[in-house]
Motif scaffolding. Structure first.
Motif, PDB file in Angstrom:
ATOM      1  N   LYS A 222      -3.770  -7.945 -13.972  1.00  0.00           N
ATOM      2  CA  LYS A 222      -3.606  -8.653 -12.714  1.00  0.00           C
ATOM      3  C   LYS A 222      -4.034  -7.838 -11.507  1.00  0.00           C
ATOM      4  N   CYS A 223      -4.284  -6.543 -11.687  1.00  0.00           N
ATOM      5  CA  CYS A 223      -4.791  -5.753 -10.569  1.00  0.00           C
ATOM      6  C   CYS A 223      -6.252  -6.103 -10.308  1.00  0.00           C
ATOM      7  N   PRO A 224      -6.597  -6.468  -9.087  1.00  0.00           N
ATOM      8  CA  PRO A 224      -7.994  -6.823  -8.804  1.00  0.00           C
ATOM      9  C   PRO A 224      -8.930  -5.629  -8.845  1.00  0.00           C
TER      10      PRO A 224
ATOM     11  N   ASP B 237      -4.915  -0.255   3.386  1.00  0.00           N
ATOM     12  CA  ASP B 237      -3.854   0.737   3.554  1.00  0.00           C
ATOM     13  C   ASP B 237      -3.013   0.774   2.292  1.00  0.00           C
ATOM     14  N   PHE B 238      -3.144   1.839   1.530  1.00  0.00           N
ATOM     15  CA  PHE B 238      -2.431   1.971   0.266  1.00  0.00           C
ATOM     16  C   PHE B 238      -1.239   2.912   0.385  1.00  0.00           C
TER      17      PHE B 238
ATOM     18  N   THR C  48       2.435   4.164  -3.033  1.00  0.00           N
ATOM     19  CA  THR C  48       3.000   5.334  -3.706  1.00  0.00           C
ATOM     20  C   THR C  48       4.464   5.127  -4.050  1.00  0.00           C
ATOM     21  N   LEU C  49       5.084   4.104  -3.475  1.00  0.00           N
ATOM     22  CA  LEU C  49       6.492   3.842  -3.753  1.00  0.00           C
ATOM     23  C   LEU C  49       6.684   3.201  -5.124  1.00  0.00           C
TER      24      LEU C  49
ATOM     25  N   ASN D  13       2.176  -2.726  -4.450  1.00  0.00           N
ATOM     26  CA  ASN D  13       3.179  -3.190  -3.502  1.00  0.00           C
ATOM     27  C   ASN D  13       3.250  -4.705  -3.610  1.00  0.00           C
ATOM     28  N   ALA D  14       3.854  -5.372  -2.654  1.00  0.00           N
ATOM     29  CA  ALA D  14       4.072  -6.810  -2.766  1.00  0.00           C
ATOM     30  C   ALA D  14       2.790  -7.619  -2.677  1.00  0.00           C
ATOM     31  N   SER D  15       1.746  -7.068  -2.082  1.00  0.00           N
ATOM     32  CA  SER D  15       0.543  -7.852  -1.838  1.00  0.00           C
ATOM     33  C   SER D  15      -0.688  -7.387  -2.598  1.00  0.00           C
ATOM     34  N   TYR D  16      -0.676  -6.153  -3.096  1.00  0.00           N
ATOM     35  CA  TYR D  16      -1.901  -5.647  -3.716  1.00  0.00           C
ATOM     36  C   TYR D  16      -1.570  -4.547  -4.705  1.00  0.00           C
TER      37      TYR D  16
END
Length: 386
Positions: A27-29, A59-60, A64-65, A113-116
């Protein structure tokens, strides 16, 4: 009609499950193959770091969280350290204490994260200690000058430590501390060689103990030292890539840097280019979607290096049949290093998961078809009797 309904329902069920599996594993683009192939020794500590994605338009920092790890052929997430666990994840690192031969393979880390999310494949190969010279780090020193041999890739084991206990060997023979030719400073990861001679070339080994929770492990690094004559000091030497082939998945992103050693001479005198089938990449990129990245000029231990990356925006099938070459040259000489991209093995785990469900659908469909045909046969028999 009954049988048709069952087959349609089963087909929909298999399709829905298949889509769900693809989403859960792919699912990771963005999927990138890390350029560095890790070669480590059996029975020693190993740390794999999850590389930060290099995308200027995104912005990544928040990714890292949430970092997850799994091995490509298992799809089972590797969690934090549990009791007696040999492999565990901690932050952006995957720890092996110690690594075993069966640990060889492809490890995938995901920053999310929640969006990417961004996904990176990292190749790890564990070899026997008797083959240490086959995975040696290449380093170059000039003759008739003082130079340093560096014990590489120790940062994860030495950070916040000042009491390093390194022992050095040359061609398997220990280098005594009283030897004025070889000087190893306390707390340093380098070995100084005074007035380098051609006979100083060979294999150097550095060993360091690593203590963790009361257990002492040994970390070994082997360096292949090449000495270069003074009059050839500005002839470029390609030090990376070290392997002739690099694995990549079809459609993935990949960066393959070409690192060139130019010594104390100025960077401006040396050119570094990438070729595809003996053609400059700017021409070949129209077919393979391959571009040459920005040139980077660095200085390490007083010596100059040039690094030019070859960037695969999306690895295509044609790239597996292309001869790539890094060419470094100046007016004093040149060096060419060929490399190939081979296709990474595709995991079949979700196909295996679909098989039982498809089998159940076939069995259920067969039962329904049998009942439907039996009902029709019974009705036909009654009518004929009347």
């Amino acid at each position: 009609m009954c049988g048709l309904f069952v087959l349609v329902v089963c087909a929909m069920g298999v399709s829905a499950f298949r889509i769900q599996q693809v989403e859960s594993t792919e699912k990771c683009p963005d999927h990138t193959v890390y350029f560095k192939h890790y070669y480590e020794l059996h029975g020693e500590p190993v740390v794999l770091k999850c590389p930060s994605p290099l995308y200027k338009h995104l912005d990544f920092s928040a990714l890292t969280l949430n970092i997850t790890w799994y091995k490509n052929d298992s799809k089972t997430l590797i969690s934090g350290r549990e009791e007696d666990a040999r492999i565990w994840a901690k932050g952006d690192a995957l720890w092996f204490l110690p690594a075993m031969l069966e640990d060889s393979g492809v490890y995938i880390c995901t920053r999310r994260n929640a969006s990417y999310c961004a996904e990176v494949s990292i190749h790890l190969t564990i070899v026997e200690k008797t083959a240490a010279h086959k995975i040696a780090y290449l380093q170059v020193l000039f003759t008739f000058t003082d130079g340093n041999v560096i014990c590489p890739d120790l940062w994860d084991f030495t950070q916040n430590k000042t009491d390093l206990e390194l022992k050095w060997y040359k061609d398997a023979q220990p280098l005594e501390g009283s030897n004025k030719k070889f000087v190893s400073l306390e707390g340093s990861t380098s070995l100084t060689i005074t007035s380098v001679l051609p006979t100083d070339s060979g294999y150097y080994t550095c060993k360091m103990p690593f203590r963790y929770e009361g257990v002492i492990y040994e970390i070994t690094r082997t360096i292949q030292l090449q000495t270069v004559e003074q009059e050839k000091r500005i002839t470029p030497v390609i030090v990376y890539p070290t392997q002739k082939t690099t694995s990549a998945a079809l459609g993935s992103r990949m960066t393959l840097p070409c690192k060139v050693f130019v010594g104390p001479s100025s960077h401006v005198y040396t050119e570094v280019e990438w070729l595809a089938n003996d053609t400059l990449i700017d021409v070949a990129s129209e077919q393979s979607s391959v571009i040459v990245g920005e040139r980077q000029e660095t200085t390490e231990n007083g010596e100059n290096f040039i690094e030019v990356p070859l960037i695969f925006n999306s690895v295509k099938e044609v790239d597996f049949y292309t001869d790539f070459k890094c060419l470094a040259w100046n007016i004093y000489g040149y060096q060419v290093l060929p490399t190939r991209v081979k296709q990474e093995a595709v995991g079949m785990s979700w196909y295996i998961a679909v098989i039982p469900i498809a089998l159940v659908c076939v069995i259920v469909g067969g039962i329904y078809l049998h009942k439907c045909w039996k009902q029709r046969a019974d009705k036909g028999y009654t009518i004929a009797k009347v």
